[in-house]
Scaffold this active site. Structure first.
Site, PDB file in Angstrom:
ATOM      1  N   HIS A  99       0.605  -1.012   0.153  1.00  0.00           N
ATOM      2  CA  HIS A  99       0.013  -0.483   0.040  1.00  0.00           C
ATOM      3  C   HIS A  99       1.098   1.448  -0.124  1.00  0.00           C
ATOM      4  CE1 HIS A  99       0.955  -1.455   4.684  1.00  0.00           C
ATOM      5  NE2 HIS A  99       0.757  -0.107   4.615  1.00  0.00           N
ATOM      6  N   HIS A 101       0.660   4.987   0.779  1.00  0.00           N
ATOM      7  CA  HIS A 101       1.353   6.449   1.732  1.00  0.00           C
ATOM      8  C   HIS A 101       0.355   7.408   1.201  1.00  0.00           C
ATOM      9  CE1 HIS A 101       1.315   3.866   5.882  1.00  0.00           C
ATOM     10  NE2 HIS A 101       1.958   3.359   5.261  1.00  0.00           N
TER      11      HIS A 101
END
Length: 143
Positions: A99, A101
């Site tokens: 993922h 940020h």
């Protein structure tokens, strides 16, 4: 072991969604460094940079760029953003589903950013989600 991001993608775990398309989901971080801290999660599971296709990484960055634009164009008032991928346990990756940020920053926010690293909370997550969804919608109509 179950993957919390796969559960969020499937709709079986809660999250505040700010962005979604066929391949990616943008959700507010449950422990944000700053208000608007968003995670861009590919819907297809991969663990880290070693097993994530390059086109997935490029797509994550493109979505992250849109979210960063929304943090600047909205009442969140960002003047910049940190963009990061924590790659592996030694790089502080805690959820092993890759993922990106997107962390909104503001001029002169070093002290509040440091405080956010310790406290990691947003007292109005629903409001923050609404702000980002509205800003993304506006970007879609103007850009």
């Amino acid at each position: 072991m179950a993957c919390v991001f796969c559960e969020i993608v499937a709709g079986t775990a809660p999250a505040i969604r700010v962005y979604e398309d066929d391949d990616f989901l943008g959700i507010l971080d449950i422990r944000p460094f700053t208000r608007g801290h968003t995670l861009v999660v590919p819907k297809r599971h991969s663990v880290d940079l070693t097993d994530t296709p390059a086109d997935t990484l490029a797509g994550m960055l493109a979505v992250g760029q849109r979210i960063a634009q929304a943090t600047r164009a909205s009442q969140l008032g960002a003047t910049g953003n940190n963009i990061a991928i924590n790659d592996g346990k030694s790089a502080m990756q805690t959820v092993f589903h890759i993922h990106l940020h997107v962390i909104p920053r503001r001029d002169g926010d070093k002290l509040s950013f440091a405080k956010g690293m310790l406290l990691r909370r947003d007292p109005d997550r629903e409001g923050t989600g609404r702000i980002l969804r509205e800003a993304l919608s506006q970007l879609d109509t103007t850009g």
